[in-house]
Design a protein around this motif. Sequence first.
Motif, PDB file in Angstrom:
ATOM      1  N   ASN A 205       0.783  -1.234   0.000  1.00 12.90           N
ATOM      2  CA  ASN A 205       0.000   0.000   0.000  1.00 12.90           C
ATOM      3  C   ASN A 205       0.814   1.283   0.000  1.00 12.90           C
ATOM      4  O   ASN A 205       0.244   2.352  -0.094  1.00 12.90           O
ATOM      5  CB  ASN A 205      -0.928   0.017   1.222  1.00 12.90           C
ATOM      6  CG  ASN A 205      -1.888  -1.140   1.201  1.00 12.90           C
ATOM      7  OD1 ASN A 205      -2.723  -1.221   0.325  1.00 12.90           O
ATOM      8  ND2 ASN A 205      -1.753  -2.043   2.149  1.00 12.90           N
ATOM      9  N   GLY A 206       2.119   1.181   0.149  1.00 13.06           N
ATOM     10  CA  GLY A 206       2.930   2.390   0.274  1.00 13.06           C
ATOM     11  C   GLY A 206       2.837   2.935   1.685  1.00 13.06           C
ATOM     12  O   GLY A 206       2.365   2.257   2.604  1.00 13.06           O
ATOM     13  N   PRO A 207       3.279   4.171   1.867  1.00  8.33           N
ATOM     14  CA  PRO A 207       3.283   4.757   3.214  1.00  8.33           C
ATOM     15  C   PRO A 207       1.889   4.784   3.838  1.00  8.33           C
ATOM     16  O   PRO A 207       0.912   5.131   3.179  1.00  8.33           O
ATOM     17  CB  PRO A 207       3.796   6.181   2.979  1.00  8.33           C
ATOM     18  CG  PRO A 207       4.515   6.129   1.671  1.00  8.33           C
ATOM     19  CD  PRO A 207       3.811   5.081   0.860  1.00  8.33           C
ATOM     20  N   LEU A 208       1.833   4.411   5.089  1.00  8.86           N
ATOM     21  CA  LEU A 208       0.579   4.401   5.851  1.00  8.86           C
ATOM     22  C   LEU A 208       0.803   5.080   7.193  1.00  8.86           C
ATOM     23  O   LEU A 208       1.918   5.090   7.709  1.00  8.86           O
ATOM     24  CB  LEU A 208       0.110   2.960   6.106  1.00  8.86           C
ATOM     25  CG  LEU A 208      -0.199   2.100   4.892  1.00  8.86           C
ATOM     26  CD1 LEU A 208      -0.347   0.650   5.302  1.00  8.86           C
ATOM     27  CD2 LEU A 208      -1.456   2.584   4.217  1.00  8.86           C
ATOM     28  N   THR A 209      -0.262   5.605   7.767  1.00 10.44           N
ATOM     29  CA  THR A 209      -0.169   6.153   9.115  1.00 10.44           C
ATOM     30  C   THR A 209      -0.214   4.991  10.115  1.00 10.44           C
ATOM     31  O   THR A 209      -0.638   3.875   9.785  1.00 10.44           O
ATOM     32  CB  THR A 209      -1.331   7.106   9.414  1.00 10.44           C
ATOM     33  OG1 THR A 209      -2.546   6.357   9.415  1.00 10.44           O
ATOM     34  CG2 THR A 209      -1.395   8.241   8.396  1.00 10.44           C
ATOM     35  N   ARG A 210       0.181   5.296  11.339  1.00  7.03           N
ATOM     36  CA  ARG A 210       0.098   4.279  12.394  1.00  7.03           C
ATOM     37  C   ARG A 210      -1.344   3.815  12.567  1.00  7.03           C
ATOM     38  O   ARG A 210      -1.610   2.633  12.737  1.00  7.03           O
ATOM     39  CB  ARG A 210       0.637   4.822  13.715  1.00  7.03           C
ATOM     40  CG  ARG A 210       2.115   5.005  13.725  1.00  7.03           C
ATOM     41  CD  ARG A 210       2.594   5.603  15.044  1.00  7.03           C
ATOM     42  NE  ARG A 210       3.947   6.092  14.914  1.00  7.03           N
ATOM     43  CZ  ARG A 210       5.009   5.427  15.342  1.00  7.03           C
ATOM     44  NH1 ARG A 210       4.869   4.285  15.953  1.00  7.03           N
ATOM     45  NH2 ARG A 210       6.213   5.916  15.181  1.00  7.03           N
ATOM     46  N   ALA A 211      -2.264   4.762  12.518  1.00  6.96           N
ATOM     47  CA  ALA A 211      -3.684   4.425  12.691  1.00  6.96           C
ATOM     48  C   ALA A 211      -4.156   3.476  11.594  1.00  6.96           C
ATOM     49  O   ALA A 211      -4.913   2.533  11.863  1.00  6.96           O
ATOM     50  CB  ALA A 211      -4.532   5.689  12.703  1.00  6.96           C
ATOM     51  N   GLN A 212      -3.731   3.713  10.361  1.00  4.75           N
ATOM     52  CA  GLN A 212      -4.119   2.821   9.264  1.00  4.75           C
ATOM     53  C   GLN A 212      -3.551   1.419   9.468  1.00  4.75           C
ATOM     54  O   GLN A 212      -4.237   0.426   9.219  1.00  4.75           O
ATOM     55  CB  GLN A 212      -3.627   3.391   7.927  1.00  4.75           C
ATOM     56  CG  GLN A 212      -4.368   4.626   7.487  1.00  4.75           C
ATOM     57  CD  GLN A 212      -3.715   5.290   6.286  1.00  4.75           C
ATOM     58  OE1 GLN A 212      -2.494   5.393   6.209  1.00  4.75           O
ATOM     59  NE2 GLN A 212      -4.544   5.731   5.351  1.00  4.75           N
ATOM     60  N   ILE A 213      -2.321   1.339   9.927  1.00  3.59           N
ATOM     61  CA  ILE A 213      -1.710   0.029  10.183  1.00  3.59           C
ATOM     62  C   ILE A 213      -2.453  -0.687  11.305  1.00  3.59           C
ATOM     63  O   ILE A 213      -2.782  -1.872  11.189  1.00  3.59           O
ATOM     64  CB  ILE A 213      -0.206   0.186  10.516  1.00  3.59           C
ATOM     65  CG1 ILE A 213       0.542   0.645   9.258  1.00  3.59           C
ATOM     66  CG2 ILE A 213       0.372  -1.117  11.065  1.00  3.59           C
ATOM     67  CD1 ILE A 213       1.966   1.080   9.499  1.00  3.59           C
TER      68      ILE A 213
ATOM     69  N   ARG B 113      -2.281  -0.084  19.528  1.00  2.13           N
ATOM     70  CA  ARG B 113      -1.341   1.011  19.259  1.00  2.13           C
ATOM     71  C   ARG B 113       0.065   0.685  19.770  1.00  2.13           C
ATOM     72  O   ARG B 113       1.045   0.981  19.099  1.00  2.13           O
ATOM     73  CB  ARG B 113      -1.838   2.292  19.894  1.00  2.13           C
ATOM     74  CG  ARG B 113      -0.857   3.454  19.741  1.00  2.13           C
ATOM     75  CD  ARG B 113      -1.498   4.728  20.096  1.00  2.13           C
ATOM     76  NE  ARG B 113      -2.544   4.900  19.094  1.00  2.13           N
ATOM     77  CZ  ARG B 113      -3.210   6.010  18.904  1.00  2.13           C
ATOM     78  NH1 ARG B 113      -2.964   7.044  19.656  1.00  2.13           N
ATOM     79  NH2 ARG B 113      -4.138   6.099  17.985  1.00  2.13           N
ATOM     80  N   THR B 114       0.161   0.093  20.950  1.00  6.87           N
ATOM     81  CA  THR B 114       1.492  -0.206  21.507  1.00  6.87           C
ATOM     82  C   THR B 114       2.261  -1.173  20.609  1.00  6.87           C
ATOM     83  O   THR B 114       3.467  -1.027  20.437  1.00  6.87           O
ATOM     84  CB  THR B 114       1.386  -0.796  22.926  1.00  6.87           C
ATOM     85  OG1 THR B 114       0.508  -1.926  22.905  1.00  6.87           O
ATOM     86  CG2 THR B 114       0.872   0.236  23.913  1.00  6.87           C
ATOM     87  N   THR B 115       1.568  -2.127  20.031  1.00  8.50           N
ATOM     88  CA  THR B 115       2.220  -3.089  19.126  1.00  8.50           C
ATOM     89  C   THR B 115       2.666  -2.401  17.849  1.00  8.50           C
ATOM     90  O   THR B 115       3.797  -2.596  17.387  1.00  8.50           O
ATOM     91  CB  THR B 115       1.262  -4.252  18.796  1.00  8.50           C
ATOM     92  OG1 THR B 115       0.860  -4.875  20.022  1.00  8.50           O
ATOM     93  CG2 THR B 115       1.918  -5.283  17.904  1.00  8.50           C
ATOM     94  N   ALA B 116       1.811  -1.571  17.295  1.00  6.71           N
ATOM     95  CA  ALA B 116       2.169  -0.836  16.084  1.00  6.71           C
ATOM     96  C   ALA B 116       3.360   0.079  16.355  1.00  6.71           C
ATOM     97  O   ALA B 116       4.319   0.113  15.574  1.00  6.71           O
ATOM     98  CB  ALA B 116       0.989  -0.024  15.575  1.00  6.71           C
ATOM     99  N   ASN B 117       3.336   0.789  17.461  1.00  2.05           N
ATOM    100  CA  ASN B 117       4.443   1.679  17.806  1.00  2.05           C
ATOM    101  C   ASN B 117       5.748   0.915  17.968  1.00  2.05           C
ATOM    102  O   ASN B 117       6.794   1.351  17.481  1.00  2.05           O
ATOM    103  CB  ASN B 117       4.139   2.447  19.091  1.00  2.05           C
ATOM    104  CG  ASN B 117       3.126   3.546  18.883  1.00  2.05           C
ATOM    105  OD1 ASN B 117       2.894   3.984  17.764  1.00  2.05           O
ATOM    106  ND2 ASN B 117       2.522   3.985  19.968  1.00  2.05           N
TER     107      ASN B 117
END
Length: 70
Positions: free
Chosen positions: A19-27, A35-39
């Motif tokens: 998908n190319g660049p994504l925000t943390r929220a999108q991921i 959120r902690t896992t994504a971060n």
Amino acid sequence: VSDSQTSVGARIIDLIRKNGPLTRAQIEEQLAIPRTTANYWLNKLNEKQQIIWELSLIHISEPTRRRGIS
């Protein structure tokens, strides 16, 4: 790092490749992860990218240094 955590990192990489660049929220939303896992994983990926960048700069500058060009 457990196997399940490693697979989250791989899933994030696959998602970004597709998908190319994504925000943390999108991921977080697309992978249904907290959120902690994504971060955690995005920070790890940033650290690895920084190491690759630094090594690339060393690789590029080494032949120049040996020739005495500054």
